[in-house]
Structure formats: structure tokens, C-alpha cells
Design an enzyme around this catalytic site. Sequence first.
Site, short mmCIF file in Angstrom:
data_model
loop_
_atom_site.label_atom_id
_atom_site.label_comp_id
_atom_site.label_asym_id
_atom_site.label_seq_id
_atom_site.Cartn_x
_atom_site.Cartn_y
_atom_site.Cartn_z
N GLU A 128 0.87 -1.24 0.08
CA GLU A 128 0.12 -0.10 -0.06
C GLU A 128 0.72 1.32 0.11
OE1 GLU A 128 -3.41 2.10 2.54
OE2 GLU A 128 -2.66 0.28 3.47
N ASP A 129 1.71 1.34 0.77
CA ASP A 129 2.78 2.62 1.16
C ASP A 129 4.11 2.69 0.26
OD1 ASP A 129 0.83 3.33 2.83
OD2 ASP A 129 1.42 2.38 4.49
#
Length: 725
Positions: free
Chosen positions: A49-50
Site C-alpha cells: 500500500e505505502d
Amino acid sequence: MLAKDAHEGQYRKSGEPYIIHPLSVAYILADLELDRESIIAGVLHDVIEDTKYSYKDIIEMFGQEVADIVDGVTKLDSLEDHFMGASGEGRDKKDKNYREELQAENYRKMFLAMAKDIRVVLIKIADRLHNMRTLEYMSPGKQMEKAQETLDIYAPLAHRLGISKLRYELEDLSFRYLNPDDYFELADKVEFKQNERQQFVDTVVNQLKDKIGTTAIQAQVEGRPKHFFSIYKKMKNKEKRFDQIYDLFAVRVLVNSVKECYEVLGLVHEMYRMIPNTFKDYIGMPKPNMYQSLHTVVIGPEGEPVEVQIRTWDMHRTAEFGIAAHWKYKEGRDNTATDKGEEKLAWLRQILDWQRNFSDNKEFVDALKTDLDVFKEHVYCFSPKGEIIRLVKGANCIDFAYAIHSAVGNKMVGARINGSIMPIDSELLSGDRCEVITSNNSRGPSRDWLKIVKTNQARLKIQQWFKKENKDENLMRGKDLLEREAKEKGYTLNELLANDRKEIVLNRFGFLDWDALCAGVGHGGVKEGAVINRLKEEYVKEIEKSITPEMRAIELLKQHENPENIKKPKGKKSGIMVKGVGDIDVRFSKCCSPVPGDEIVGFVTRGRGVSVHRTDCVNIINLEQLERNRLLDAEWEMPNKNDTTARHYLVEIKILTEDKLGLLVDISRVFAEEKIPVKTLNCRTNDNSAIFNVGLEITGKEQLEIAKMKLLNIPGIHDIVRVTT
């Protein structure tokens, strides 16, 4: 090393490097003794996600199994971030329906992820625990929101999975932020009595050790302090003061076999007098999360009550680690452990059935919170064959019938409780023996039963019966309801279903075909409003991609005004050009009083045409996201040289000055020189200062700026600002 590299340069709100968070999550999972893949996934759970690394990268480096777990956690996190908003503080409270929709969607996806691989949610719970441990660095609003969600969903979820090791800490941390005054007051009271209580417990522990030591039983005896939130709930539920709560500490006895549990129980009751109605046999009747133990409350030394818990080492492991104690992914697992783990997740399959029946989000979330309620009391009843049926407190004979089997409930015509004929809505108590009377001539359940039953399980089975029995009728009724709902929204159903939008709602509500969804609407399992709103949302998205400003302006105006109001005015012009529409009658907002020369924007109001605001107007800046679709580009029309009549605009300014004699005369002289009519004037003084609020009628921003420059040259005038409301 991958996680460290991936999160390089990222920091948490506490200021510590971000890598501390995934490592802490992995440590929590390791403490639960989960498998290697779970711990690796815990370290990597935020990577997709990051960071720059993708799902494919995880597969290549760590294998498909780890990648699927990380992907499952990522999908839950992404939806939660969407629910909270990019700022992390959440959407405005006014957008309640939107928030409830996304929250319910989050929970639905969570339980679907659990069904696929329970490790996804174990990582999510560990992630939430570490976030709760560092919640002090969040804003007060975020603290309250996260704490409430943790107490409503994550702590009960840990309880349902049997992981008391995490559940109690989640509850206490939530309690600390939701009710800080009660939390710290309780902590002080517990601390004040701790030495006194500890001495008492040590005495009981030593006496039990000596008594058990006279037998061949090998046992470990220890004292265990109660958790703050469980003490608090007991005080609230039983309306007792702190000094009336006797079991702040419990004594736990761990032995090797079930037989020894009952032998120790006999020794305890031989030593101390049991308090009536306090003995609970969770070995013979385990809790829903497979918790097993013997509980008894006895009068200990000096007449003080004390709770004694007796269990085997295997039971203790189950109580602490829950589903992880019977982990089906572990190497060398046996069938017994797997069966227990599957039994522990039987309730999950029931919740998955709700996905289809509770399409209304509020209904689904309410049912979920009710089912997960940790402190909900239960009753234990018996069938004629001696089988134990567990029901929520307040359940009746109809709930009992459907707990046995759907066919039993559907053919029910009467009931006997302890041998006596009783009404079918009679409440059952623990120990009752219930016999359901059935008949093949039964016409099935009554719709009134939906209001009588207390369990979600019974309610869903009754709804399923009506759905199946009246399928054709429900199908026609559902289509009619959808057509009418679409018409009320200003559309036709066929218009909304075009371009494969039908597939979107089928996936959203979990139906395989359109007829099944219509039948669901017909029998009341799905709200027609929810279906049409979802179709409308997709329809609007597609339309907005190709719509011109003119089409958007006219469509918005049509929704709130009569068609004739859209016609361009004849004669006097407004001086405003709305992009795609041209010169139309507009209303100048009083909140910011725009004048020619200001940057402006149009806003389509409900029923009052287009209002014009300055782009720096506080009401436009703070406009909700959904309302921003109503904004239109606007600009001032170039003045016509042949037009000798200048349009005038009202504006208010605030002049900050010294309290000086003759200053009002100087100010008035400037307005007279610039031929600016003064419409309103008031003044207030404070100590040696004065504030003039002046309402003016000007032709544009340029005229105002010239007047402001002349005013600022007057000795004693400090500042001049435009007034906005």
C-alpha cells in the site's frame, strides 16, 4: 531488510521510523506463536500500500501464500483509509450515510477475508493493537473514533476468536480514551487496594497449594488481576460500587486432565464454602469461542469472597491464544486441532450468510455488533435428547426451534417447556428442557415471528423461507418497487441498468442474477432504495465524465427550478458569464459580497438559481466534497463601451483607526471625492481605538482599491479589510 528499505524515510506521528510499526505487529504475532508466513506477512503488511513494491514483487521474493495474506490486509487497510479520508481525520459528520456505507463495506470485506484466510484478520487485529498502544499521538477526535471502533468490533472479534491475550488489552486501551476520567479513577482505586488484595490472594494460593499437595495431582496455582474494563462493565451492569466488587483478583489452577479439574473443584469446595448460584461449568458447556474452564466463587479467609478458575493446560492455551492454539496452517497439525479450529469459526459462516440477507448497511452493522457483544448473556437449554442449545438471554421457543434446524422451525406449531404446553413466544431460562411440536400440515412461519424472535439466526431463516415460498410474487413485487423508486429519483430503471451497471449491483449485494436480486427486494431482504442509489451513483459517474459545463448547469437548475427560470434574461444583464451557459440572472452572495475584479465562482443553489461567491469565500473553501459538483466556472463580463449605465454593487469594509477627533470627516471626504455612496455607517470605540463599519455602493474592485489607498494615507488609520460573514 525489504520492509526496512521499503519504509525508508517514512515516519509515524510519534516521530519514530515507520518500520517500528510493522516490526511491532510481527512481534505480537510471534507472541501468539503463529506460523512463519504470518509473521513475515506482519512485517510486510504495509509494503504494497505505502511503498514502491508490488504484489508481484512479494510473490517473487516470499511466495504466493505470503503475498496473498499481505494483499488481503492491504485491501482492508485501503478501504479503511478511504473511509477515513486522505487527511486521516474522516469525513464530515453530516455525511453520515456515506460513512455508514463505507464502514459496513469494510466489515463485509473483513469477514470475507476471514473466510478465505483467517490470518489476514489476525494481522489486522495485531495492527490495531499496536496502533492503540500509540494512540496518544493522534488528535482527540481520531482517538475517540478509533477507540470506539476497537471496542465495538476489534476487541469482540478477538474475543470470538478466543484470543483473550489481545482482547483485554484492546478493551482497556479503548476504555482509557473513551472514558479517561472513569479509567484513571478506577486505576487509582485498584492501586490503592492492590497490596491488601494481593496479600489476600497469596494466602488463598498458598492454602490451595498445600491442599492439592496432599494428593497426587500436579497443579500450578496462581493469582490473576482482573482487567480494568471488565471491572468497569461489572460495576455498570450490576450497578455496584467499586468496594462491592469482590473478584478484582481471581485464583487460577492449571492441571493436566479434565478429571483432575473436577477433583480440584471438590477440594476447593471442601476447603471453602461456595456462594450459591456462582458455579459455572464451561467445560461441559463451552463458551461460543470454545473457552473451557470451571468457575466457582467461594468464601475465602476472613470471610472475603474469591473466584477460583480451574482448567487444563490445553484449555489455558486455548483461552490465551484462541484460534492460534488450533492453528490449521501449522506443520504437524492433527485432525483434532483442525476440527476445533473449524468449530471455532462456525459463527463466521453464519455472519457470511448475513452478507446476502442484510443488504441494509445499518441493519448489518447493528446485527454484527449485537452478535459480537462480549458481555451479552446466554442461556443453556436442553432438547428432549439432552443436547445443549445455547441461546441469547431473552430467547424464546421459536429461537430454540430454528437453532435446531430450519425445517423444525418452519413446521413448528407449538412447544413444551419442562413437559408443559407453553406459548411459542415463551422466554427460555437456563436448564429448561424444550420440546418443539411440529406438523407436516403447518403453513410455515408467520411474518409476526420476525418481530418476536431474539436471534439473528432465527430471523434470517424465517426471511429465507418467505423468499423461497413466494419467489414469483416477490420477483414481480421487487421489479415494481425498483421501477417506482427509480421514477421517484427522476430516472427509468432501464436507463440506470445500461452499460453493464447491473453487474455492479449484483456483485455489491451478492446475487448471481437479476431475478434473484429483484426477488430479494420483493421479500424485503434488500432495500430498493439501496439498489437504486447504487445504480444512480454509477450512472452519475459515467455522465460526469462526458458532461459539458452547460449541460451540468442546466441539469442542476432543472432539478431545483422551473424550466423558465433557466432562460437568459431580457433587458438588464447581470454582468456575470457562467461557463457554458452565458449571461444569466444570478444572486450575489451576502457572505462575501463579490464585486467586479474579484475572482468568482458560481454555485447552483436549491431553488434559488445560481449564487456568485468570491473564490476565497470561507463558505466555498469549506464546502463539502459532494456539494462541489454544484460549482460552476464564472467570470465578469467585459463592460460594453456603449453602455453608459454602470452597475453598482454593495460591499462592506471595516476601518481600524485611532479614536481621533475629526477622523470621520476625513473618511467621508474620501468617499465624496471618489463619488462612492455610503449606505450604512456605524462606529464603536474601545480605549484609544475605533472601528468603523461602512457599507458602500461601488462599481468594482478597482474603485474600492483607490479609495482604500487614500484612506490609508489619513493619519490615524491603521488598516482596512473587506467584511465577510
